[in-house]
Design a protein around this motif. Structure first.
Motif, PDB file in Angstrom:
ATOM      1  N   ILE A   8       0.876  -1.172   0.000  1.00 53.28           N
ATOM      2  CA  ILE A   8       0.000   0.000   0.000  1.00 53.28           C
ATOM      3  C   ILE A   8       0.913   1.221   0.000  1.00 53.28           C
ATOM      4  O   ILE A   8       1.788   1.353   0.861  1.00 53.28           O
ATOM      5  CB  ILE A   8      -0.916   0.024   1.237  1.00 53.28           C
ATOM      6  N   VAL A   9       0.721   2.095  -0.977  1.00 56.10           N
ATOM      7  CA  VAL A   9       1.563   3.289  -1.122  1.00 56.10           C
ATOM      8  C   VAL A   9       0.848   4.481  -0.495  1.00 56.10           C
ATOM      9  O   VAL A   9      -0.328   4.724  -0.776  1.00 56.10           O
ATOM     10  CB  VAL A   9       1.880   3.566  -2.604  1.00 56.10           C
ATOM     11  N   GLN A  10       1.579   5.213   0.335  1.00 58.45           N
ATOM     12  CA  GLN A  10       1.032   6.388   1.008  1.00 58.45           C
ATOM     13  C   GLN A  10       2.030   7.544   0.897  1.00 58.45           C
ATOM     14  O   GLN A  10       2.794   7.799   1.831  1.00 58.45           O
ATOM     15  CB  GLN A  10       0.733   6.064   2.474  1.00 58.45           C
ATOM     16  N   ILE A  11       2.020   8.200  -0.244  1.00 58.27           N
ATOM     17  CA  ILE A  11       2.930   9.331  -0.471  1.00 58.27           C
ATOM     18  C   ILE A  11       2.328  10.567   0.187  1.00 58.27           C
ATOM     19  O   ILE A  11       1.166  10.893  -0.059  1.00 58.27           O
ATOM     20  CB  ILE A  11       3.137   9.576  -1.979  1.00 58.27           C
ATOM     21  N   PRO A  12       3.102  11.270   1.013  1.00 55.75           N
ATOM     22  CA  PRO A  12       2.579  12.492   1.643  1.00 55.75           C
ATOM     23  C   PRO A  12       2.193  13.531   0.587  1.00 55.75           C
ATOM     24  O   PRO A  12       2.895  13.727  -0.399  1.00 55.75           O
ATOM     25  CB  PRO A  12       3.747  12.995   2.479  1.00 55.75           C
ATOM     26  N   HIS A  13       1.063  14.177   0.799  1.00 54.05           N
ATOM     27  CA  HIS A  13       0.589  15.202  -0.148  1.00 54.05           C
ATOM     28  C   HIS A  13       1.506  16.416  -0.167  1.00 54.05           C
ATOM     29  O   HIS A  13       1.453  17.205  -1.116  1.00 54.05           O
ATOM     30  CB  HIS A  13      -0.837  15.625   0.201  1.00 54.05           C
ATOM     31  N   THR A  14       2.349  16.554   0.835  1.00 56.75           N
ATOM     32  CA  THR A  14       3.254  17.697   0.912  1.00 56.75           C
ATOM     33  C   THR A  14       4.538  17.500   0.107  1.00 56.75           C
ATOM     34  O   THR A  14       5.302  18.438  -0.058  1.00 56.75           O
ATOM     35  CB  THR A  14       3.626  17.973   2.384  1.00 56.75           C
TER      36      THR A  14
END
Length: 94
Positions: A8-14
């Motif tokens: 599961i990929v969770q790239i920060p929106h920042t």
């Protein structure tokens, strides 16, 4: 040895979009290299998620760990690994 790997990929929106694009390009190149080598046997997108389910064929737990930790997106992933064994009812034995 075969492994079922869920990512599961969770790239920060920042994170800078240009940096994200570079990381994704490196990820694609690396994953396709492993596929061509036969180590990343299957990859499927999980519908509606930024996630995949994959099957790896590698010699050991240590080799799998090295391959996964070298993924450019690794710092942004939640990864689950399950070793696989042949099923006695399968008509195909690996």
């Amino acid at each position: 040895m075969l492994y079922l790997v869920e990512m599961i990929v969770q790239i920060p929106h920042t994170l800078d979009p240009a940096l994200v694009a570079k990381i994704k390009q490196k990820e694609k190149e690396y994953s396709q290299k492993l596929q061509r080598e036969g180590k990343w046997r299957h990859i499927w997108r999980v519908v509606g998620e930024y996630a995949n389910v994959s099957v790896f064929d590698v010699a050991s737990n240590d080799e799998l760990h090295a391959l996964l930790s070298a993924l450019p997106l690794f710092p942004y992933m939640q990864i689950s690994v399950k070793p696989l064994a042949n099923h006695p009812s399968s008509i195909v034995q690996e």
